[in-house]
Design a protein around this motif. Sequence first.
Motif: not given
Length: 315
Positions: A120, A123-124, A131, A159, A162, A166, A235, A239
Motif C-alpha cells: 500500500y 503503490s500510494l 491519485l 489501478m 490498488l 482494496s 480504491s 484505503i
Amino acid sequence: MPTTSDTLVFQSPLLIAAKTDSAAPAPSDSALLASPTQEGAWLSPMSSPIDSLASEEPSVAQALFPFSNESTKAIEALKHKKEEVKKQTILVNIDGTPLKERVQNHFWFTPCLFIIFTLYAFSLAIRKKTLTKEINNLFSPTSSGDTSKLTPIDEFQEMLPLLILSAANMAWVAYFFEETFSTITTVPSLAWIFSILAICVTLCLQLMLTQGVCYVFFDNETFHKLEKMKLLFFSLCGIVLIPSVLMLVYSPSFLILPSLYLGIGAVGLLFAFYLFRASSFFFKGTFSIFYLILYLCTIEILPAIALIIELERII
C-alpha cells in the motif's frame, strides 16, 4: 524338633503365595505403583495406575484383565480421550477466561498484513500525484468527471495494484464480520483468498455490465467516466478500511464492533457519494429515472447481493 508354626517360617515363598492366592484381595494402587510394567520400567509415583494402563498397549490391559472385555474398552476409551486432551491448546485471557482461537494466532497472518501495508505504501507513493488529482476532481463540485488520455483498459491496468489491495482489505473486514456474528467453517487462509477472488470477480462483472449499458443507451465517453469513477471509488474503499483492519486485528475485544461499524460506515458514505456523482450521467432526457433505476438494479444492487451470498458460502 521345630513346631508347625516354625516350619511355616522356613517354607518357600512360592508355596506361601500359592496358599494365599485364593484369599488375596485385589491389588491396590500402591501395589500397582510398586510393580514393574511389562517393559520392565517402574511406574512414576506421580502417575496414576489408570494413566499407565491407558498408555500401554491393549495386550497389557488384556493380560491384567483377561476376564473382562468391558475393562479393556474402558481403558482404550480413556487413552483416546487423553490423546484428544493433549491435542487441544487452551488459550486464556488475563482474567483466566477461555480465549477463542482467532486468525491472529496463525503464523502467516502478521507477515501477510505486513506485506499488504508495505505494498500500500509503495503503490500510494508511486501514484501520489495522479491519485491526489483524481480525488480532487472527484470531490470538486465543479468537476464533471473529465476523462484522462488513457484508454479504459490502460486505466484498469494502472489501478490494478490498488484494486487488489482494496479487495484484500474488504475480504478481511468480511472475514471479521462473519467471525463476530457467526461461526467460521473454513480455513482462514482459504476463506480470505476465495473472498478476494469473489470481490475481484464482482468488480469485473460490474465493469462489464456498465460497458453493456453504456453501449446500448449512452456512448463510450460516458462509460470511460463511469469506469474511472468506479475504480477510484473501489480504491478509496480499501484505503479508508485500513484503520478498521488494524483495529480489528490489534485492538481489545470490546473495540471489535466499533471497528466494524466504522469500516462499514466509511464505505457506506463513499458509496452514497459515488451514487450522487454517478447519477449526473443519467439525468439526460425523458428516460433519466429509468436509466438510473436500470443502472442501480443491474450494476450495483444485483452484483452486491450475489457477492454477499457468495461470501457467506465461502466463509
